[in-house]
Write an enzyme that holds these catalytic residues in place. Structure first.
Site, PDB file in Angstrom:
ATOM      1  N   LEU A   1       0.822  -1.214   0.000  1.00  0.00           N
ATOM      2  CA  LEU A   1       0.000   0.000   0.000  1.00  0.00           C
ATOM      3  C   LEU A   1       0.853   1.260   0.000  1.00  0.00           C
ATOM      4  O   LEU A   1       0.447   2.295  -0.522  1.00  0.00           O
ATOM      5  CB  LEU A   1      -0.913   0.009   1.237  1.00  0.00           C
ATOM      6  CG  LEU A   1      -1.954  -1.110   1.331  1.00  0.00           C
ATOM      7  CD1 LEU A   1      -2.693  -1.025   2.659  1.00  0.00           C
ATOM      8  CD2 LEU A   1      -2.933  -1.024   0.168  1.00  0.00           C
ATOM      9  N   GLY A   2       2.031   1.192   0.605  1.00  0.00           N
ATOM     10  CA  GLY A   2       2.894   2.363   0.683  1.00  0.00           C
ATOM     11  C   GLY A   2       4.026   2.107   1.643  1.00  0.00           C
ATOM     12  O   GLY A   2       4.156   1.016   2.218  1.00  0.00           O
TER      13      GLY A   2
ATOM     14  N   GLY B   1       7.003   4.330   4.454  1.00  0.00           N
ATOM     15  CA  GLY B   1       7.599   5.519   5.032  1.00  0.00           C
ATOM     16  C   GLY B   1       9.062   5.265   5.285  1.00  0.00           C
ATOM     17  O   GLY B   1       9.648   4.311   4.752  1.00  0.00           O
ATOM     18  N   GLY B   2       9.659   6.112   6.108  1.00  0.00           N
ATOM     19  CA  GLY B   2      11.083   5.953   6.360  1.00  0.00           C
ATOM     20  C   GLY B   2      11.415   4.707   7.154  1.00  0.00           C
ATOM     21  O   GLY B   2      12.516   4.168   7.044  1.00  0.00           O
TER      22      GLY B   2
ATOM     23  N   VAL C   1       3.866  -0.730   4.407  1.00  0.00           N
ATOM     24  CA  VAL C   1       2.483  -1.047   4.779  1.00  0.00           C
ATOM     25  C   VAL C   1       1.874  -1.885   3.663  1.00  0.00           C
ATOM     26  O   VAL C   1       1.906  -1.489   2.486  1.00  0.00           O
ATOM     27  CB  VAL C   1       1.634   0.215   5.007  1.00  0.00           C
ATOM     28  CG1 VAL C   1       0.206  -0.174   5.415  1.00  0.00           C
ATOM     29  CG2 VAL C   1       2.256   1.096   6.085  1.00  0.00           C
TER      30      VAL C   1
ATOM     31  N   LYS D   1       1.792  -3.250   9.016  1.00  0.00           N
ATOM     32  CA  LYS D   1       2.971  -2.387   9.011  1.00  0.00           C
ATOM     33  C   LYS D   1       4.173  -3.243   9.356  1.00  0.00           C
ATOM     34  O   LYS D   1       4.233  -3.863  10.434  1.00  0.00           O
ATOM     35  CB  LYS D   1       2.805  -1.236   9.992  1.00  0.00           C
ATOM     36  CG  LYS D   1       4.017  -0.329  10.069  1.00  0.00           C
ATOM     37  CD  LYS D   1       3.655   1.086  10.474  1.00  0.00           C
ATOM     38  CE  LYS D   1       3.009   1.844   9.334  1.00  0.00           C
ATOM     39  NZ  LYS D   1       2.922   3.300   9.583  1.00  0.00           N
TER      40      LYS D   1
ATOM     41  N   ASP E   1       3.772  13.758  13.493  1.00  0.00           N
ATOM     42  CA  ASP E   1       3.814  13.612  12.039  1.00  0.00           C
ATOM     43  C   ASP E   1       2.398  13.667  11.446  1.00  0.00           C
ATOM     44  O   ASP E   1       2.001  12.791  10.686  1.00  0.00           O
ATOM     45  CB  ASP E   1       4.509  12.297  11.660  1.00  0.00           C
ATOM     46  CG  ASP E   1       4.963  12.273  10.196  1.00  0.00           C
ATOM     47  OD1 ASP E   1       5.030  13.353   9.564  1.00  0.00           O
ATOM     48  OD2 ASP E   1       5.242  11.179   9.679  1.00  0.00           O
TER      49      ASP E   1
END
Length: 307
Positions: A20-21, A23-24, A28, A42, A135
């Site tokens: 799905l995506g 981050g740092g 996910v 995650k 964030d």
């Protein structure tokens, strides 16, 4: 694990369906549990999973976040690991604010206010528990089928901040376009930092863009510290002056000039539609309703420090 997990891979009771995506710190995935129920998984990236101190804090804070029960905060179903892979499973939502903005660019004002109210409720709940998100941005605001905003990623923020405090290792928490002035300067944060980031998010919801842009991180940080945002009605003339004043108060450079708490912000957001008191009752930092972006020299003297 050294590579990005591929769809079809298994982690504990879960099968990864699609990415799905990321981050740092983590990927996910949409994933299916053995009982057929779908979740968002995650998965901690290897460079952090292989650091025992970070991995331990990641799991610890995921367990903490799993204890947060609120309709506007993501529900974490399970925290687990599979060999050297740490992960947690959370509810899967059909949309994110970031994806909706990519489709529509700007939101109708009632929808933007609804997002603000939902996220503010989540922040009020978190701040009462001395939990700062650090964030707030469209990527971290999920949208339920009924449009209800759901805030995610509390565990990551606490894991990183705890890791930094314990080890002294320098890691930046936050996204440059959305960080508060005090965050950009490495100062001690409280809940008002989250409110600034929510102000940036609402600015983008209404205008289609963030108030400050630069390809240089340090220049962008300087803009957060020194430059006045352009009044959002310059970019979106049909928005109400009341919502404009709320956003500009959130974007005050000094925390003392913002809302003192999420509860105070919630009262003003709820008043956007009913207008029970004059718009002018919402204070705005001096000069923020003018076109000039130059900041008063006193703010620069009070806030700027050289890295």
């Amino acid at each position: 694990m050294t590579d990005t997990p591929e769809p079809g891979a298994r982690l504990g009771r879960f099968t990864l369906d699609r990415l799905l995506g990321q981050g740092g710190f983590a990927w996910v995935y949409a994933a299916t549990r053995a009982d057929g129920k779908s979740f968002a998984l995650k998965v901690l990236k290897p460079r952090y999973a292989n650091d025992p101190a970070f991995e331990s804090r990641f799991r610890q804070e995921a367990v903490f976040a799993a204890g947060l029960e609120h309709p506007n905060v993501i529900h974490i179903e399970e925290v687990g690991s599979d060999e050297d892979v740490a992960f947690f499973a959370m509810d899967l939502y059909p949309d994110t604010l970031s994806e909706r903005l990519a489709r529509e660019t700007r939101l109708p004002e009632p929808d933007a206010v609804a997002v603000g109210i939902g996220v503010t409720r989540a922040l009020a709940f978190a701040h009462e528990r001395n939990l700062i998100h650090r964030d707030i941005k469209p990527d971290n605001i999920l949208l339920a089928a009924d449009g209800r905003p759901v805030l995610t990623d509390f565990g990551i923020a606490r894991a990183v901040s705890g890791y930094v405090a314990a080890t002294g290792f320098n890691m930046t928490i936050g996204t440059p376009a959305y960080i508060s002035p005090e965050q950009a300067q490495g100062r001690v944060l409280d809940g008002r930092s989250d409110l600034y980031s929510l102000g940036i998010t609402l600015y983008r919801c209404m205008t289609g863009d963030v108030p400050f842009r630069s390809l240089d991180w340090f220049e962008l940080a300087r803009m957060h510290v020194e430059d006045r945002p352009e009044p959002p009605r310059n970019r979106r003339p049909d928005m109400t002056r009341r919502l404009e004043r709320i956003i500009l108060r959130l974007l005050a450079k000094h925390p003392a000039d913002r809302y003192p708490s999420a509860d105070a912000l919630l009262a003003d957001l709820a008043d956007v539609a009913i207008r029970s008191r004059p718009t002018s009752d919402i204070p705005v930092p001096e000069g923020y309703l003018r076109d000039s972006k130059a900041v008063d020299p006193e703010i620069r003297k009070r806030w700027w420090k050289v890295w």
